[in-house]
Motif scaffolding. Sequence first.
Motif, PDB file in Angstrom:
ATOM      1  N   TRP A  45      37.229 -84.502  -8.888  1.00  0.00           N
ATOM      2  CA  TRP A  45      38.305 -85.119  -8.741  1.00  0.00           C
ATOM      3  C   TRP A  45      38.226 -86.495  -9.491  1.00  0.00           C
ATOM      4  O   TRP A  45      37.269 -87.182  -8.148  1.00  0.00           O
ATOM      5  CB  TRP A  45      39.075 -84.414  -8.098  1.00  0.00           C
ATOM      6  N   GLY A  79      44.703 -81.930  -1.005  1.00  0.00           N
ATOM      7  CA  GLY A  79      45.386 -80.593  -2.695  1.00  0.00           C
ATOM      8  C   GLY A  79      43.939 -80.411  -3.519  1.00  0.00           C
ATOM      9  O   GLY A  79      44.189 -79.809  -4.739  1.00  0.00           O
ATOM     10  N   SER A  83      43.492 -77.779  -6.366  1.00  0.00           N
ATOM     11  CA  SER A  83      43.844 -78.029  -7.708  1.00  0.00           C
ATOM     12  C   SER A  83      42.731 -77.761  -8.484  1.00  0.00           C
ATOM     13  O   SER A  83      42.928 -77.694  -9.382  1.00  0.00           O
ATOM     14  CB  SER A  83      44.390 -79.623  -7.964  1.00  0.00           C
ATOM     15  N   ALA A  86      42.174 -74.219  -8.637  1.00  0.00           N
ATOM     16  CA  ALA A  86      43.352 -73.460 -10.239  1.00  0.00           C
ATOM     17  C   ALA A  86      42.639 -73.660 -11.461  1.00  0.00           C
ATOM     18  O   ALA A  86      42.875 -73.088 -11.933  1.00  0.00           O
ATOM     19  CB  ALA A  86      44.648 -74.522 -10.077  1.00  0.00           C
ATOM     20  N   ARG A  87      42.191 -75.155 -11.314  1.00  0.00           N
ATOM     21  CA  ARG A  87      41.464 -75.203 -13.174  1.00  0.00           C
ATOM     22  C   ARG A  87      40.246 -74.745 -13.611  1.00  0.00           C
ATOM     23  O   ARG A  87      40.034 -74.127 -14.694  1.00  0.00           O
ATOM     24  CB  ARG A  87      41.135 -76.749 -13.392  1.00  0.00           C
ATOM     25  N   GLY A 150      46.987 -70.421  -9.849  1.00  0.00           N
ATOM     26  CA  GLY A 150      47.904 -71.153  -9.023  1.00  0.00           C
ATOM     27  C   GLY A 150      47.640 -69.845  -7.705  1.00  0.00           C
ATOM     28  O   GLY A 150      47.514 -68.858  -7.945  1.00  0.00           O
TER      29      GLY A 150
END
Length: 170
Positions: A45, A79, A83, A86-87, A150
């Motif tokens: 990220w 988050g 995130s 989830a990916r 998710g």
Amino acid sequence: MIRRAALGDLDQLVDLEARVFGDQAWSRQELRFELSAPSRTYLVWADQGAILGYGGYWSGERDAELMTMGVLPEARSQGIAGSLLARLIAGADCKGLQRMDLKVRVDNPAAIDLYKKFGFSQTGLCKGYYQPEDVDAWAMTRPLSSIGPGPVGSVGSKPSEGQERIINHE
């Protein structure tokens, strides 16, 4: 922005590892191996070039093992970990893998709660897994394809048939 990790991210990842994991941080050599191994998938990220978090998994023929997740202390509660997770789950699912496993320190309730939120369940206790502190770990697992990437119960947690859920990591 979430993107695939690259060897060019190594300096930032070494710093992130040290800040997040302290004495348990992976070395530059270990991180280089993880980023280069064909059976590994790592995502970062990044915000304006600065890596705030990362995570990755190892994949075999049928299963994935979440190897690590880390977010800088000043970037937590935004988050980022959810995130990334989830990916990573969606990427493993797109590869046709059947489940994702992980180990998590028993003294890390925030991580345990995150994993449970994403459908992981505890399957056993690994005594003294984290050394040299001799800290136990929970073994956790999650089926793929049946839940979606998710948080369990979230809107869109189970994609509709044919819905594209992730960009290709390869």
